[in-house]
Design a protein around this motif. Structure first.
Motif, PDB file in Angstrom:
ATOM      1  N   ASP A 106       0.854  -1.184   0.000  1.00 13.78           N
ATOM      2  CA  ASP A 106       0.000   0.000   0.000  1.00 13.78           C
ATOM      3  C   ASP A 106       0.890   1.234   0.000  1.00 13.78           C
ATOM      4  N   GLU A 107       0.307   2.399   0.255  1.00 14.85           N
ATOM      5  CA  GLU A 107       1.064   3.645   0.205  1.00 14.85           C
ATOM      6  C   GLU A 107       2.159   3.671   1.261  1.00 14.85           C
ATOM      7  N   LEU A 108       1.884   3.155   2.457  1.00 15.90           N
ATOM      8  CA  LEU A 108       2.919   3.110   3.490  1.00 15.90           C
ATOM      9  C   LEU A 108       4.040   2.160   3.090  1.00 15.90           C
ATOM     10  N   GLY A 109       3.713   1.109   2.358  1.00 18.57           N
ATOM     11  CA  GLY A 109       4.732   0.207   1.834  1.00 18.57           C
ATOM     12  C   GLY A 109       5.624   0.902   0.818  1.00 18.57           C
ATOM     13  N   ASP A 110       5.040   1.833   0.050  1.00 19.56           N
ATOM     14  CA  ASP A 110       5.852   2.622  -0.881  1.00 19.56           C
ATOM     15  C   ASP A 110       6.876   3.448  -0.112  1.00 19.56           C
ATOM     16  N   ILE A 111       6.462   3.996   1.012  1.00 15.90           N
ATOM     17  CA  ILE A 111       7.394   4.754   1.856  1.00 15.90           C
ATOM     18  C   ILE A 111       8.470   3.817   2.393  1.00 15.90           C
ATOM     19  N   GLY A 112       8.072   2.611   2.823  1.00 17.84           N
ATOM     20  CA  GLY A 112       9.038   1.634   3.317  1.00 17.84           C
ATOM     21  C   GLY A 112      10.049   1.249   2.251  1.00 17.84           C
ATOM     22  N   ARG A 113       9.569   1.050   1.015  1.00 19.44           N
ATOM     23  CA  ARG A 113      10.490   0.743  -0.081  1.00 19.44           C
ATOM     24  C   ARG A 113      11.441   1.916  -0.316  1.00 19.44           C
ATOM     25  N   GLY A 114      10.923   3.123  -0.200  1.00 16.04           N
ATOM     26  CA  GLY A 114      11.775   4.311  -0.356  1.00 16.04           C
ATOM     27  C   GLY A 114      12.847   4.388   0.723  1.00 16.04           C
ATOM     28  N   VAL A 115      12.485   4.061   1.962  1.00 20.09           N
ATOM     29  CA  VAL A 115      13.459   4.069   3.056  1.00 20.09           C
ATOM     30  C   VAL A 115      14.534   3.013   2.803  1.00 20.09           C
ATOM     31  N   ASN A 116      14.128   1.812   2.381  1.00 26.83           N
ATOM     32  CA  ASN A 116      15.112   0.762   2.084  1.00 26.83           C
ATOM     33  C   ASN A 116      16.017   1.159   0.910  1.00 26.83           C
ATOM     34  N   HIS A 117      15.440   1.762  -0.111  1.00 24.45           N
ATOM     35  CA  HIS A 117      16.226   2.206  -1.262  1.00 24.45           C
ATOM     36  C   HIS A 117      17.232   3.280  -0.836  1.00 24.45           C
ATOM     37  N   MET A 118      16.764   4.218  -0.011  1.00 21.19           N
ATOM     38  CA  MET A 118      17.646   5.267   0.497  1.00 21.19           C
ATOM     39  C   MET A 118      18.776   4.652   1.319  1.00 21.19           C
ATOM     40  N   SER A 119      18.462   3.662   2.130  1.00 22.45           N
ATOM     41  CA  SER A 119      19.457   2.994   2.960  1.00 22.45           C
ATOM     42  C   SER A 119      20.518   2.323   2.089  1.00 22.45           C
ATOM     43  N   ARG A 120      20.081   1.621   1.027  1.00 19.98           N
ATOM     44  CA  ARG A 120      21.037   0.988   0.116  1.00 19.98           C
ATOM     45  C   ARG A 120      21.914   2.034  -0.573  1.00 19.98           C
ATOM     46  N   ASP A 121      21.314   3.145  -0.985  1.00 23.07           N
ATOM     47  CA  ASP A 121      22.075   4.202  -1.654  1.00 23.07           C
ATOM     48  C   ASP A 121      23.122   4.804  -0.725  1.00 23.07           C
ATOM     49  N   ILE A 122      22.763   5.029   0.520  1.00 23.02           N
ATOM     50  CA  ILE A 122      23.718   5.587   1.484  1.00 23.02           C
ATOM     51  C   ILE A 122      24.866   4.617   1.710  1.00 23.02           C
ATOM     52  N   ALA A 123      24.537   3.320   1.869  1.00 23.99           N
ATOM     53  CA  ALA A 123      25.586   2.317   2.061  1.00 23.99           C
ATOM     54  C   ALA A 123      26.504   2.274   0.837  1.00 23.99           C
ATOM     55  N   LEU A 125      27.110   4.723  -1.307  1.00 21.24           N
ATOM     56  CA  LEU A 125      27.911   5.948  -1.324  1.00 21.24           C
ATOM     57  C   LEU A 125      29.049   5.882  -0.306  1.00 21.24           C
ATOM     58  N   LEU A 126      28.780   5.325   0.861  1.00 18.20           N
ATOM     59  CA  LEU A 126      29.832   5.192   1.866  1.00 18.20           C
ATOM     60  C   LEU A 126      30.926   4.245   1.388  1.00 18.20           C
ATOM     61  N   GLU A 127      30.540   3.138   0.771  1.00 20.11           N
ATOM     62  CA  GLU A 127      31.535   2.201   0.240  1.00 20.11           C
ATOM     63  C   GLU A 127      32.368   2.855  -0.858  1.00 20.11           C
ATOM     64  N   LYS A 128      31.715   3.621  -1.722  1.00 17.03           N
ATOM     65  CA  LYS A 128      32.436   4.324  -2.794  1.00 17.03           C
ATOM     66  C   LYS A 128      33.384   5.355  -2.202  1.00 17.03           C
ATOM     67  N   ARG A 129      32.943   6.057  -1.195  1.00 16.43           N
ATOM     68  CA  ARG A 129      33.797   7.058  -0.539  1.00 16.43           C
ATOM     69  C   ARG A 129      35.006   6.388   0.096  1.00 16.43           C
ATOM     70  N   LEU A 130      34.799   5.244   0.747  1.00 14.40           N
ATOM     71  CA  LEU A 130      35.900   4.519   1.378  1.00 14.40           C
ATOM     72  C   LEU A 130      36.886   4.031   0.315  1.00 14.40           C
ATOM     73  N   ALA A 131      36.387   3.504  -0.800  1.00 12.41           N
ATOM     74  CA  ALA A 131      37.267   3.054  -1.886  1.00 12.41           C
ATOM     75  C   ALA A 131      38.044   4.230  -2.468  1.00 12.41           C
ATOM     76  N   ASP A 132      37.374   5.380  -2.648  1.00 13.23           N
ATOM     77  CA  ASP A 132      38.061   6.569  -3.158  1.00 13.23           C
ATOM     78  C   ASP A 132      39.146   7.039  -2.196  1.00 13.23           C
ATOM     79  N   GLU A 133      38.863   6.981  -0.914  1.00 11.37           N
ATOM     80  CA  GLU A 133      39.843   7.390   0.098  1.00 11.37           C
ATOM     81  C   GLU A 133      41.051   6.457   0.089  1.00 11.37           C
ATOM     82  N   LYS A 134      40.824   5.145  -0.040  1.00 10.79           N
ATOM     83  CA  LYS A 134      41.935   4.187  -0.121  1.00 10.79           C
ATOM     84  C   LYS A 134      42.766   4.450  -1.375  1.00 10.79           C
TER      85      LYS A 134
END
Length: 170
Positions: A106-123, A125-134
């Motif tokens: 439902d609509e709240l599930g769409d928000i949940g999918r958005g939160v999970n997608h945002m979480s994956r994107d942040i993870a 980006l952090l991995e990419k930043r760590l690789a760039d720093e190395k």
């Protein structure tokens, strides 16, 4: 009393014996004929004495049903909203794992999918930043090594020259 509504005639009639009737008369097509029916008032208004008792039962029933429906819907949606808020707080605290239990259909599930997608994107980006720093640290190390190597060779050659000079070699 007489009332008219779209060529229909409604009239209160009292017979000689005192009986009261409501007469309803309406036209039949364009023939000029009318269909008339006499309804006895005692039968017409017989159910009106039940009206207050029906209202006194129905109104509280509707109110109780409304309260139950409100509590159910509030509980149903508030549990989901609370789970979404907890998950967002976990992401804010650095837990970037996905939680499929907040992806409802439902609509709240769409928000949940958005939160999970945002979480994956942040993870990601952090991995990419760590690789760039190395990579940056590795390049800095190579630059320092490239600066040290010529200096080391120059010092070595200079030492050989002085040793040759001290020994009298050409």
């Amino acid at each position: 009393t007489t009332a008219r509504a779209a060529n229909t005639l409604i009239q209160d009639v009292t017979l000689q014996n005192g009986d009261r009737y409501t007469m309803v008369s309406c036209p039949i097509g364009t023939t000029g004929l009318r269909l008339t029916h006499m309804l006895p008032n005692h039968l017409l208004f017989a159910g009106s004495s039940l009206l207050p008792s029906m209202i006194s039962i129905l109104v509280p029933g509707v109110i109780v049903l409304g309260i139950c429906l409100y509590l159910y819907l509030n509980r149903f949606f508030m549990r989901r909203v609370i789970r979404l808020r907890r998950r967002i707080a976990q992401v804010a605290d650095g837990n970037f794992s996905t939680d499929p239990s907040i992806e409802w259909e439902d609509e709240l599930g769409d928000i949940g999918r958005g939160v999970n997608h945002m979480s994956r994107d942040i993870a990601s980006l952090l991995e990419k930043r760590l690789a760039d720093e190395k990579e940056r640290q590795h390049l800095e190390y190579q630059m320092l090594q490239n600066q040290v190597n010529p200096h080391f060779i120059y010092n070595t050659l200079n030492s050989i020259r002085w040793m040759a000079t001290l020994q009298g070699a050409t």
